[in-house]
Design a protein around this motif. Structure first.
Motif, mmCIF file in Angstrom:
data_model
loop_
_atom_site.group_PDB
_atom_site.id
_atom_site.type_symbol
_atom_site.label_atom_id
_atom_site.label_comp_id
_atom_site.label_asym_id
_atom_site.label_seq_id
_atom_site.Cartn_x
_atom_site.Cartn_y
_atom_site.Cartn_z
ATOM 1 N N GLU A 128 0.831 -1.214 0.000
ATOM 2 C CA GLU A 128 0.000 0.000 0.000
ATOM 3 C C GLU A 128 0.865 1.263 0.000
ATOM 4 O O GLU A 128 0.552 2.243 -0.694
ATOM 5 C CB GLU A 128 -0.913 -0.017 1.223
ATOM 6 C CG GLU A 128 -1.829 1.195 1.311
ATOM 7 C CD GLU A 128 -2.673 1.176 2.574
ATOM 8 O OE1 GLU A 128 -3.495 2.111 2.737
ATOM 9 O OE2 GLU A 128 -2.527 0.248 3.395
ATOM 10 N N ARG A 187 -8.754 -0.900 -1.625
ATOM 11 C CA ARG A 187 -9.663 -0.391 -2.671
ATOM 12 C C ARG A 187 -9.697 1.129 -2.640
ATOM 13 O O ARG A 187 -9.692 1.794 -3.691
ATOM 14 C CB ARG A 187 -11.081 -0.940 -2.455
ATOM 15 C CG ARG A 187 -11.246 -2.415 -2.732
ATOM 16 C CD ARG A 187 -11.325 -2.738 -4.194
ATOM 17 N NE ARG A 187 -12.493 -2.095 -4.818
ATOM 18 C CZ ARG A 187 -12.753 -2.133 -6.118
ATOM 19 N NH1 ARG A 187 -11.931 -2.748 -6.936
ATOM 20 N NH2 ARG A 187 -13.828 -1.553 -6.611
ATOM 21 N N ALA A 188 -9.717 1.670 -1.437
ATOM 22 C CA ALA A 188 -9.713 3.130 -1.297
ATOM 23 C C ALA A 188 -8.392 3.712 -1.796
ATOM 24 O O ALA A 188 -8.370 4.783 -2.435
ATOM 25 C CB ALA A 188 -9.952 3.514 0.163
ATOM 26 N N ARG A 237 -6.563 2.486 -4.136
ATOM 27 C CA ARG A 237 -6.624 2.433 -5.607
ATOM 28 C C ARG A 237 -7.435 3.614 -6.151
ATOM 29 O O ARG A 237 -7.057 4.256 -7.136
ATOM 30 C CB ARG A 237 -7.251 1.119 -6.064
ATOM 31 C CG ARG A 237 -7.339 0.971 -7.591
ATOM 32 C CD ARG A 237 -8.049 -0.331 -7.964
ATOM 33 N NE ARG A 237 -7.997 -0.566 -9.402
ATOM 34 C CZ ARG A 237 -8.868 -0.092 -10.287
ATOM 35 N NH1 ARG A 237 -9.892 0.674 -9.860
ATOM 36 N NH2 ARG A 237 -8.747 -0.348 -11.576
ATOM 37 N N ALA A 238 -8.565 3.900 -5.499
ATOM 38 C CA ALA A 238 -9.434 4.996 -5.950
ATOM 39 C C ALA A 238 -8.744 6.343 -5.853
ATOM 40 O O ALA A 238 -9.065 7.277 -6.609
ATOM 41 C CB ALA A 238 -10.725 5.002 -5.138
ATOM 42 N N ALA A 239 -7.764 6.458 -4.938
ATOM 43 C CA ALA A 239 -7.055 7.728 -4.747
ATOM 44 C C ALA A 239 -5.907 7.918 -5.733
ATOM 45 O O ALA A 239 -5.334 9.007 -5.805
ATOM 46 C CB ALA A 239 -6.534 7.808 -3.312
ATOM 47 N N PRO A 241 -5.856 8.290 -12.433
ATOM 48 C CA PRO A 241 -6.522 7.278 -13.278
ATOM 49 C C PRO A 241 -5.555 6.419 -14.084
ATOM 50 O O PRO A 241 -5.764 5.208 -14.208
ATOM 51 C CB PRO A 241 -7.416 8.128 -14.186
ATOM 52 C CG PRO A 241 -7.693 9.356 -13.382
ATOM 53 C CD PRO A 241 -6.461 9.616 -12.582
ATOM 54 N N ALA A 269 -4.229 3.901 -11.608
ATOM 55 C CA ALA A 269 -5.270 3.039 -11.031
ATOM 56 C C ALA A 269 -5.586 1.851 -11.937
ATOM 57 O O ALA A 269 -5.861 0.742 -11.466
ATOM 58 C CB ALA A 269 -6.534 3.852 -10.757
ATOM 59 N N THR A 270 -5.518 2.070 -13.258
ATOM 60 C CA THR A 270 -5.812 0.975 -14.188
ATOM 61 C C THR A 270 -4.747 -0.112 -14.141
ATOM 62 O O THR A 270 -4.976 -1.221 -14.633
ATOM 63 C CB THR A 270 -5.913 1.499 -15.635
ATOM 64 O OG1 THR A 270 -4.662 2.109 -16.002
ATOM 65 C CG2 THR A 270 -7.037 2.509 -15.772
ATOM 66 N N GLN A 304 -4.934 -3.989 -9.695
ATOM 67 C CA GLN A 304 -6.151 -4.742 -9.414
ATOM 68 C C GLN A 304 -5.969 -5.470 -8.085
ATOM 69 O O GLN A 304 -5.097 -6.328 -7.951
ATOM 70 C CB GLN A 304 -6.429 -5.756 -10.529
ATOM 71 C CG GLN A 304 -6.719 -5.143 -11.880
ATOM 72 C CD GLN A 304 -8.057 -4.406 -11.919
ATOM 73 O OE1 GLN A 304 -8.887 -4.546 -11.016
ATOM 74 N NE2 GLN A 304 -8.272 -3.601 -12.951
#
Length: 385
Positions: free
Chosen positions: A216, A245-246, A248-250, A253, A256-257, A260
């Motif tokens: 992380e 997951r959070a 990744r959202a931060a 873009p 983030a792709t 997974q």
């Protein structure tokens, strides 16, 4: 129960975890292919384990007995388990007298102990399989009662002491579908590009909290040069999945792709993920290490501290000594140390290729066939006596 002389009567004893079930299933498939209809199989296990479900899927009659977990530490359950062990042994003796198998196949773990000891008492040939690089307590307890101890690695014979003469190296049977992976399918599944390498990070079925925390903290730097599938374990085990997951959202873009995160990898996806992975970062469970060796996957292994008999460290050492992995002890695990190792290895494709070949050198791809042949040899001797 009447048994046909021209038919193999086999009892499988074991369960509790997938590691003690999967080898039995792989060997069973080989025996069924060889013998067609001339095989009769029964499974003895605990009433609560995964083995009941697997036996049903394999159309094998299942017989539950009482099993007490063999602990090396103090726990309130221990007195109750100490009572279950002799009762389970009596149940196993009654069952084996009724089933009259030619041979008993014990796949390790405390679940296998009563049936394997019962076989020894009744004079029924029994073979046990030790998956790990060390010798577990179940193997130590059952060794006096068996004809043969099948090992994943030759180095393990050293830990058998007086029973080393019973050892034979077969390797660890793996699911055949693991060898059918297609990298393109994994890229499509995870929506990755073929232009960047893939890193597979796994903490085992329950995840690894220490590893999850380290990953992380280095995500932005890591994703600059690789794409990551991170199997972090179920939320019920370590609570890391929602936080990752959070994270990744931060991410921007574009990054983030490339990340997974999943609680677990579906069994039908795993072969494709292995095929696509350039490098694997993992714990060092017996099945994982055997898979990495068989598939020739370079790895950074972070053994679980405190595993019974230090088995994960010894599993990892087998692959490291062969040149197929780098071991990073958890006490030395820091985010920057992990990032540096991954980046260095990703930048050395020739070294990765060499590590892949070294990993394959310790694999036994015919492990299921070797174990099946061993069982048939003892069954044949049993029928002729």
């Amino acid at each position: 129960m009447q048994r046909r002389k021209d038919q193999l009567h086999l009892v499988i004893a074991g369960g509790g975890t997938g590691g003690h079930i999967q080898p039995a299933v792989a060997v069973l498939h080989v025996l069924r292919q060889r013998l067609s209809m001339n095989i009769s199989v029964f499974w003895i296990g605990s009433g609560q384990g995964l083995e009941r479900q697997i036996a049903k899927q394999e159309h094998v009659p299942f017989y539950p007995i009482l099993t007490g977990k063999l602990r090396r530490y103090l726990a309130w359950q221990t007195p109750f388990d100490l009572v279950k062990i002799p009762l389970g042994l009596l149940q196993a003796i009654v069952l084996l007298r009724r089933l009259r198998p030619h041979v008993v196949f014990g796949t390790g773990g405390y679940v296998s102990v009563p049936a394997v000891i019962a076989a020894g008492i009744l004079g029924i040939p029994a073979i046990i399989h030790e998956q790990t690089a060390t010798v577990g307590l179940a193997t130590r307890l059952t060794a006096p009662f068996v004809r043969q101890i099948a090992l994943t690695y030759p180095q393990t014979a050293h830990w058998l002491g007086h029973f080393a003469h019973k050892a034979t190296v077969t390797g660890l049977p793996l699911r055949p579908e693991l060898f059918t992976g297609n990298a393109s399918q994994a890229l499509a599944h995870f929506q990755f590009t073929p232009r960047l390498p893939v890193l597979y990070i796994t903490g085992g079925s329950l995840g690894a909290h220490a590893l999850n925390l380290a990953v992380e903290q280095i995500l932005p730097e890591l994703l600059l040069f690789t794409q990551v599938v991170h199997q972090c374990g179920p939320t019920t085990a370590n609570h890391d999945y929602p936080r990752l997951r959070a994270a990744r959202a931060a991410l921007p873009p574009a990054l983030a792709t490339r990340y997974q995160v999943v609680e677990y990898v579906d069994s039908h996806v795993l072969p494709h993920l292995y095929a696509a992975a350039t490098l694997v970062v993992s714990r060092a469970g017996a099945n994982t290490v055997a898979e990495l060796a068989a598939l020739g996957k370079p790895a950074i292994l972070i053994p679980l501290p405190g595993a019974a008999g230090n088995e994960q460290a010894r599993n990892a050492a087998i692959l490291e000594q062969a040149g197929g992995a780098i071991v990073l002890p958890q006490q030395d695990l820091t985010p920057q140390r992990l990032l540096s190792l991954i980046q260095t290895m990703m930048n050395l494709p020739e070294q990765l290729a060499q590590m892949a070949e070294c990993a394959r050198s310790v694999a036994h791809l015919d492990a299921a066939e070797r174990l099946a042949a061993l069982l048939l040899d003892y069954a044949s001797a049993s029928t002729s006596s």
